[in-house]
Scaffold this active site. Structure first.
Site, PDB file in Angstrom:
ATOM      1  N   LYS A   4     -21.203 -29.748  26.338  1.00 35.25           N
ATOM      2  CA  LYS A   4     -22.518 -29.319  25.852  1.00 35.25           C
ATOM      3  C   LYS A   4     -22.796 -29.892  24.463  1.00 35.25           C
ATOM      4  O   LYS A   4     -23.867 -30.454  24.223  1.00 35.25           O
ATOM      5  CB  LYS A   4     -22.555 -27.785  25.833  1.00 35.25           C
ATOM      6  N   SER A   5     -21.837 -29.782  23.554  1.00 37.11           N
ATOM      7  CA  SER A   5     -22.043 -30.282  22.187  1.00 37.11           C
ATOM      8  C   SER A   5     -22.304 -31.782  22.195  1.00 37.11           C
ATOM      9  O   SER A   5     -23.189 -32.281  21.492  1.00 37.11           O
ATOM     10  CB  SER A   5     -20.799 -30.012  21.331  1.00 37.11           C
TER      11      SER A   5
ATOM     12  N   ARG B 214     -25.894 -34.038  21.289  1.00 32.60           N
ATOM     13  CA  ARG B 214     -25.871 -35.091  20.268  1.00 32.60           C
ATOM     14  C   ARG B 214     -26.239 -36.442  20.878  1.00 32.60           C
ATOM     15  O   ARG B 214     -26.900 -37.256  20.235  1.00 32.60           O
ATOM     16  CB  ARG B 214     -24.495 -35.129  19.588  1.00 32.60           C
TER      17      ARG B 214
ATOM     18  N   GLY C  76     -28.837 -22.607  20.310  1.00 35.80           N
ATOM     19  CA  GLY C  76     -28.581 -22.626  18.865  1.00 35.80           C
ATOM     20  C   GLY C  76     -28.337 -24.041  18.356  1.00 35.80           C
ATOM     21  O   GLY C  76     -28.758 -24.405  17.262  1.00 35.80           O
TER      22      GLY C  76
ATOM     23  N   SER D  30     -19.005 -24.147  10.390  1.00 32.88           N
ATOM     24  CA  SER D  30     -19.974 -24.264  11.477  1.00 32.88           C
ATOM     25  C   SER D  30     -20.389 -25.717  11.657  1.00 32.88           C
ATOM     26  O   SER D  30     -20.920 -26.344  10.738  1.00 32.88           O
ATOM     27  CB  SER D  30     -21.211 -23.415  11.166  1.00 32.88           C
TER      28      SER D  30
ATOM     29  N   ASP E 241     -15.749 -20.501  20.810  1.00 36.50           N
ATOM     30  CA  ASP E 241     -16.498 -20.226  22.046  1.00 36.50           C
ATOM     31  C   ASP E 241     -15.596 -19.684  23.151  1.00 36.50           C
ATOM     32  O   ASP E 241     -16.088 -19.206  24.178  1.00 36.50           O
ATOM     33  CB  ASP E 241     -17.195 -21.495  22.543  1.00 36.50           C
TER      34      ASP E 241
ATOM     35  N   LYS F  55     -23.225 -15.110  17.738  1.00 36.98           N
ATOM     36  CA  LYS F  55     -23.333 -16.061  18.860  1.00 36.98           C
ATOM     37  C   LYS F  55     -24.482 -15.592  19.772  1.00 36.98           C
ATOM     38  O   LYS F  55     -25.304 -14.783  19.370  1.00 36.98           O
ATOM     39  CB  LYS F  55     -22.001 -16.154  19.599  1.00 36.98           C
TER      40      LYS F  55
ATOM     41  N   ARG G   6     -20.591 -11.096  20.302  1.00 32.28           N
ATOM     42  CA  ARG G   6     -19.519 -11.199  21.312  1.00 32.28           C
ATOM     43  C   ARG G   6     -18.345 -10.268  21.052  1.00 32.28           C
ATOM     44  O   ARG G   6     -17.492 -10.120  21.934  1.00 32.28           O
ATOM     45  CB  ARG G   6     -19.061 -12.655  21.460  1.00 32.28           C
TER      46      ARG G   6
HETATM   47  C1  S3P Z   1     -21.699 -26.002  18.420  1.00 33.26           C
HETATM   48  C2  S3P Z   1     -21.082 -25.396  17.348  1.00 33.26           C
HETATM   49  C3  S3P Z   1     -20.568 -24.007  17.401  1.00 33.26           C
HETATM   50  C4  S3P Z   1     -20.418 -23.512  18.830  1.00 33.26           C
HETATM   51  C5  S3P Z   1     -21.611 -23.830  19.678  1.00 33.26           C
HETATM   52  C6  S3P Z   1     -21.850 -25.336  19.716  1.00 33.26           C
HETATM   53  C7  S3P Z   1     -22.173 -27.386  18.258  1.00 33.26           C
HETATM   54  O1  S3P Z   1     -21.478 -23.160  16.720  1.00 33.26           O
HETATM   55  O2  S3P Z   1     -20.184 -22.121  18.831  1.00 33.26           O
HETATM   56  O3  S3P Z   1     -21.427 -23.366  20.996  1.00 33.26           O
HETATM   57  O4  S3P Z   1     -22.461 -28.053  19.271  1.00 33.26           O
HETATM   58  O5  S3P Z   1     -22.276 -27.842  17.110  1.00 33.26           O
HETATM   59  P1  S3P Z   1     -21.418 -22.930  15.118  1.00 33.26           P
HETATM   60  O6  S3P Z   1     -21.768 -24.207  14.463  1.00 33.26           O
HETATM   61  O7  S3P Z   1     -22.435 -21.854  14.868  1.00 33.26           O
HETATM   62  O8  S3P Z   1     -20.025 -22.488  14.828  1.00 33.26           O
END
Ligand code: S3P
Length: 427
Positions: free
Chosen positions: A20-21, A25, A92, A165, A314, A341, A345
């Site tokens: 997902k991350s 990007r 987020g 973060s 996560d 989150k 959680r």
């Molecule tokens: C993410 C960073 C994390 C993670 C989220 C995805 C990202 O959040 O919990 O699921 O893709 O940069 P935080 O940056 O709030 O820790």
């Protein structure tokens, strides 16, 4: 509602959907780059589709079909002012990273999300971006969505983030790419570094050092042409957990991203006594990838705290499920970030696992689980949080009788096809 039955064992070889991350990007950086990018292995989950739809509304041509995406980047200033509010749903990562990008754009954008997004703190990103010169406003003194941004004319800053973060780090680095001078971000522990790695593959110079990272403003992104997204270790974690707690299981998950900033779950499983190994280790687009093999063996409780927390943040919901089946006490500390989150959680994990009969108590910055306990089927709720939905489903596999999951649709945020994959492995 989805019903889960007790299973006798788990066997097979599979792949999980794209990371997902990295998928977010890949779409974002390709949109901001010069040139066309073909993305393979993209996660077609709700969150990453929100990123695609936001960039389309900013004037970028994006074609998507399943896990294939083609993005026609127009360079950093190729975006156009959107005529509508951009709704980023539950994501987020979309809202926070886009705040960094939009802080550089000389136009007005409003970002909105669902009820969960409306409760999550945006000030952690808006604050430093304002220091760089962006105009950002929102509810609650600019801390909550909807967020309005008018960007441009930024200057580099040195920012000491109070939280580890990747979303904060990434937003500031992205803004820093178009700020005057150098932008430096210090973080208390290393958060996931996909932004740094992927920017390098777009020919951007990023300097990572112990405790932080910096970029110099005025850099262009040049498309690498192709990006291959590995499987998401955060999705693989649910399958690994199922194999780790269902006696007689043996599973191989192929082509999983094993970036060290994400592999806390593997370290935890090994420390709990799991029979797990990596095979075929390789590097794809600057990201380490491997096949993960796991065989059931009894586990024991451990304490999880400190620098490992951002590397598994996560995965805490599924670690809690694993801990209910391990011998002894498992303690999770230093994880207050769990409260902000998709849901709080600490509350949702404790509340849902108690319904199944687990012995679990909340603490200020984590939880304490006593195992092993014989779980009992019950009616659980995802609370609209994909990882809570999947964690309760995995717990349901070892519970006696039937477990029902309310609001299972949220699982599509990160793991479309989750229940089908489970069914394909269940004996
Ligand atoms: C993410 C960073 C994390 C993670 C989220 C995805 C990202 O959040 O919990 O699921 O893709 O940069 P935080 O940056 O709030 O820790």
């Amino acid at each position: 509602m989805k019903k889960i039955q007790h299973v006798s064992s788990f066997k097979g070889t599979l792949r999980v959907p794209g990371d997902k991350s990295i998928s977010h990007r890949a779409v974002m950086f390709s949109s901001m780059a010069k040139g066309t990018t073909q993305i393979r292995g993209f996660l077609p989950g709700a969150d990453c589709l929100s990123t695609i739809s936001a960039f389309r509304r900013l004037g970028i041509e994006i074609e998507q079909s399943g896990d294939r995406v083609q993005v026609q980047g127009k360079g950093w200033y190729g975006l156009t002012e959107p005529s509508e509010i951009l709704d980023i749903g539950n994501s987020g990562t979309t809202i926070r990273l886009m705040m960094g990008i939009l802080a550089t754009q000389p136009f007005h954008t409003v970002l909105l999300g669902d009820e969960s997004i409306a409760r999550r703190p945006m000030g952690r990103v808006a604050g430093p971006l304002r220091q760089m010169g962006a105009r950002i406003d929102g509810r609650g003194e600019g801390n909550f969505a909807p967020i309005a941004i008018r960007g441009g004319n930024l200057k580099g800053i040195e920012y000491h983030s109070p939280v580890a973060s990747a979303q904060v780090k990434s937003a500031i680095l992205l803004a820093g790419l178009q700020a005057a001078g150098i932008t430096t971000l210090y973080e208390p522990e290393l958060s996931r570094d996909h932004t740094e790695r992927m920017l390098s593959s777009f020919q951007v110079e990023v300097n990572s050092f112990a405790g932080g990272v910096n970029v110099t403003g005025g850099q262009e992104l040049i498309s690498p042409g192709e990006i291959e997204v590995p499987g998401d270790i955060s999705s693989a974690a649910f399958i690994l957990a199922a194999a780790a707690i269902v006696p007689g299981s043996y599973v191989v998950i192929e082509h999983v991203g094993v970036n060290p900033s994400r592999t806390g779950i593997l370290d935890v499983l090994l420390a709990m006594g799991a029979d797990l190994r990596l095979q075929n280790e390789r590097v794809v687009n600057g990201e380490p990838v491997a096949d993960i093999e796991i065989k059931y063996t009894p586990l024991h409780g451990i304490t999880i705290e400190g620098e490992i927390i951002p590397r598994l943040i996560d995965e805490v919901p599924i670690i809690a499920v694993i801990a209910t089946q391990a011998e002894g006490t498992t303690i999770v500390k230093d994880a207050a970030e769990l409260k902000v989150k998709e849901t709080n959680r600490i509350d949702t994990v404790v509340g849902e696992l108690r319904k199944l009969g687990a012995s679990i108590d909340p603490t200020e910055d984590g939880m304490v689980i006593e195992g092993p306990s014989m779980l009992q089927g019950a009616v659980c709720d995802s609370h609209g949080d994909h990882r809570i939905g999947m964690a309760t489903a995995i717990a349901g596999l070892v519970a006696k009788g039937e477990t029902a999951i309310l609001n299972p649709g949220s699982i599509d945020v990160s793991f479309p096809g989750f229940f089908e994959k489970l069914a394909g492995l269940s004996l």
